[in-house]
Design a protein around this motif. Structure first.
Motif, PDB file in Angstrom:
ATOM      1  N   TYR A 181      -4.118   2.765   1.817  1.00 35.89           N
ATOM      2  CA  TYR A 181      -2.700   3.185   2.321  1.00 35.89           C
ATOM      3  C   TYR A 181      -2.246   4.104   3.797  1.00 35.89           C
ATOM      4  O   TYR A 181      -2.972   4.966   3.865  1.00 35.89           O
ATOM      5  N   SER A 198       1.948  -5.128  -1.094  1.00 31.93           N
ATOM      6  CA  SER A 198       1.892  -3.866  -0.269  1.00 31.93           C
ATOM      7  C   SER A 198       3.332  -4.408   1.054  1.00 31.93           C
ATOM      8  O   SER A 198       4.269  -5.620   0.939  1.00 31.93           O
ATOM      9  N   GLY A 256       0.526  -2.948  -2.805  1.00 29.70           N
ATOM     10  CA  GLY A 256       0.358  -1.492  -2.998  1.00 29.70           C
ATOM     11  C   GLY A 256       0.053  -1.228  -4.523  1.00 29.70           C
ATOM     12  O   GLY A 256      -0.444   0.533  -4.257  1.00 29.70           O
ATOM     13  N   PHE A 290       2.432   2.249  -0.984  1.00 27.68           N
ATOM     14  CA  PHE A 290       2.135   0.389  -0.427  1.00 27.68           C
ATOM     15  C   PHE A 290       2.959   0.275   1.145  1.00 27.68           C
ATOM     16  O   PHE A 290       2.416  -0.933   1.687  1.00 27.68           O
TER      17      PHE A 290
END
Length: 616
Positions: free
Chosen positions: A340, A175, A169, A154
């Protein structure tokens, strides 16, 4: 609001961390962006497999949740590699994605000392190099003595499907955009990784007649020793294959792959590559396995295992039409990739505490790992150690000789990997010692030290271990005649015969002979299967186990050679530049730890030992 321990993230790492902390008696808060996705299985809802089985069994032995939870809420379980040696035997299961999540949320909500709170954490509160709490997106300050970050995918997550890229995410969930900046501001180094997942299809549109149906077992070997079920669920999975046409279509459409176009620049896990990556790397192979696996008994969604891709929707459709049984399958969710932020783990102590910010712990994919099991393992250990820090106790560290938990943590701290880290049996040097079936023997003392496992279970395991040790000793001492030995061999249809009297242990070493077989000539006890298995394995593989014990003793001697905290490696003449950089970055606390740092050679270790001895 004040807590002893705050956990940020409600995935598999966050759940285990929060439960371990709360069960240690500490006031704990679990923060997650969306409460209804606690313990969500974003990708394949499978648990177990090579290396991962061992981790699940070890977490269970120490008081974690993932093993017994999977035993309860699964679609099928299967014990694999039964024809191989004991180090290779494992269990793999398909969890019921819906019930696993719903029931884990229920456990979280009903655990004393544990609050679950929906909210995005955007900042951390630091005073004099120590964490003091977190700040939510609503501006609320939550104070804590220890904080665990278990943020999964995330942190500045970006979903990619074809040429479409947007903040999330995972698909359908926003996110966490600001926490990364807060970490960087406080000296934490971040990097980027990527992972991906395949499309899901409507099982009502699949032609299963063109596929091979596979089943689990009604009575499998469960992940937890304490699981008791009359019969396990046994839903099918189905096997099909890609075709030359699949590969041709994929090659024709590779220009649309975000890997080829450059939209995805980060590294993903090599052990579960996307189909477009397979076509790029192995263009001559056309029959890649495709497993169709149920996600839950509450849905018609099938997970298309083996068709991982973030290519655009029209490309996913075209590739699927070329696979036997999927010609008319309707896609319910398209495959996607997610990029990420993660924090490389050289910044952590083996307790998973940050070397830069006191009382701040990192667990799960934020540490650069891949997999539910790896995340749960780190979450559990971080939860235990964050709690112990609050209580003024020393951390609990599992080393490489004690468990796959130790291999995992040791590897991510000391070894550089070009992709998200996954536990594999090949990463463990002492595989015969670290078996899936003997976690209760290896980790009993650690379980007692942690104190989460109930007293009655500890007593049961202590008695089981004592019986194993007593019976092994007894069988090693008893001598039997040639007639007795051959009588047993004949009873199990063994071809070989002894030409003289032998120790009873030599008889048990014969492939066909089991502990129960010995009842023909000596008194044996009525014992649980898992206890009998230990007795047999220890005796049958004694030579190899003793060889590993010698290696483990050498390992522990190096671990006992301590390096003073704050030691200046740059002052040591004779070290290679690569070794010096690695040692300065990781700051090992023992010679054993130094040997496992990437780029440190045997010569560097000899130089280091000599200098330490001269200092003394």
């Amino acid at each position: 609001m004040n807590y002893d321990v705050i956990v940020v993230g409600g995935g598999h790492a966050g759940c285990e961390a929060a439960l371990a902390s709360a069960r240690s008696g500490l006031k704990t808060a679990l923060f997650t962006i969306y409460l209804d996705t606690i313990a969500m299985m974003s990708c394949n809802p499978s648990i177990g497999g090579p290396g991962k089985s061992h981790i699940v069994a070890e977490i269970d032995m120490l008081g974690g949740e993932i093993g017994k939870h999977t035993d309860k809420y699964n679609l099928q379980l299967k014990h694999l590699n039964t024809s191989k040696g004991p180090a290779a035997r494992i269990t793999r299961g398909q969890a019921d994605k819906y019930w696993y999540r719903v029931k884990m949320k229920e456990i979280i909500e009903n655990t004393p000392n544990l609050d679950s709170i929906q909210g995005t954490i955007e900042d951390i509160i630091i005073e004099d190099g120590q964490i003091k709490g977190v700040i939510s997106g609503l501006g609320i300050e939550y104070k804590a003595t220890s904080v665990i970050l278990a943020t999964g995918t995330f942190l500045k997550g970006r979903i990619v499907i074809g040429d479409v890229k947007y903040p999330a995410g995972r698909i359908g969930e926003m996110s966490a955009e600001k926490l990364s900046d807060a970490l960087t501001k406080n000296g934490i180094v971040l990097d980027r990784y990527q992972t991906a997942t395949p499309p899901r299809v409507d099982m009502r549109t699949v032609d299963f007649s063109k596929m091979k149906e596979l089943h689990g077992e009604d009575h499998p070997k469960y992940f937890s020793l304490f699981t008791k079920k009359e019969k396990n669920n046994n839903a099918p999975t189905w096997l099909t294959y890609t075709t030359p046409e699949t590969v041709k279509v994929a090659q024709d459409l590779l220009q649309y792959s975000p890997i080829v176009s450059g939209i995805i620049e980060t590294h993903g896990p090599r052990h579960c590559p996307s189909l477009d990556r397979k076509v790029l790397n192995f263009p001559e192979k056309t029959n890649h396995q495709i497993f169709l696996e149920l996600e839950s008994k509450e849905t018609n969604e099938l997970y298309v295992n083996g068709l991982t891709t973030a290519m655009p929707p029209f490309a996913q459709e075209k590739m699927m039409r070329t696979i036997a049984g999927l010609e008319d399958a309707k896609i319910m969710r398209y495959g996607y990739a997610v990029e990420y932020d993660y924090a490389p783990s050289y910044q952590l102590y083996p307790s998973l505490e940050s070397k830069k910010i006191k009382n701040l712990y990192f667990a799960g994919q934020i540490n650069g790992t891949s997999g539910y099991e790896e995340a749960a393992a780190q979450g559990f250990l971080a939860g235990v150690n964050a709690s112990r820090k609050v209580l003024g106790k020393d951390p609990v560290v599992v080393d490489r000789t004690e468990g796959y938990l130790g291999v995992l943590v040791d590897d991510i701290i000391h070894k550089k990997t070009p992709e998200p880290y996954r536990v594999l049996p090949s990463r463990a040097e002492y595989r015969l010692t670290l078996r899936f079936d003997n976690a209760f023997m290896r980790l009993l003392d650690k379980a007692k030290e942690i104190g989460i496992v109930s007293e009655d279970k500890i007593k049961f395991l202590e008695e089981a271990k004592e019986i194993v040790e007593y019976e092994v000793e007894r069988i090693n001492q008893i001598s039997i005649s040639m007639k007795q030995a051959n009588e047993v061999l004949a009873s199990v249809d063994a071809k070989d015969r002894f030409g003289k009297g032998v120790k009873l242990s030599e008889l048990l070493k014969q492939k066909e002979v089991t502990y129960d077989s010995l009842g023909l000539i000596i008194d044996i006890k009525e014992l649980p299967t898992f206890v009998k298995n230990q007795i047999e394995t220890i005796i049958k593989y004694n030579v190899f186990i003793e060889r590993e014990k010698t290696q483990i003793e050498k390992f522990r001697r190096l671990e006992s050679m301590k390096i003073p905290e704050g030691f200046k490696f740059e002052t040591i003449p004779g070290l290679s530049n690569i070794a010096r950089d690695g040692l300065e970055q990781i700051k090992p606390l023992s010679i054993g730890e130094a040997t496992r740092i990437s780029g440190v050679t045997g010569n560097d270790i000899a130089v280091l030992i000599t200098n330490l001895e001269n200092m003394k």
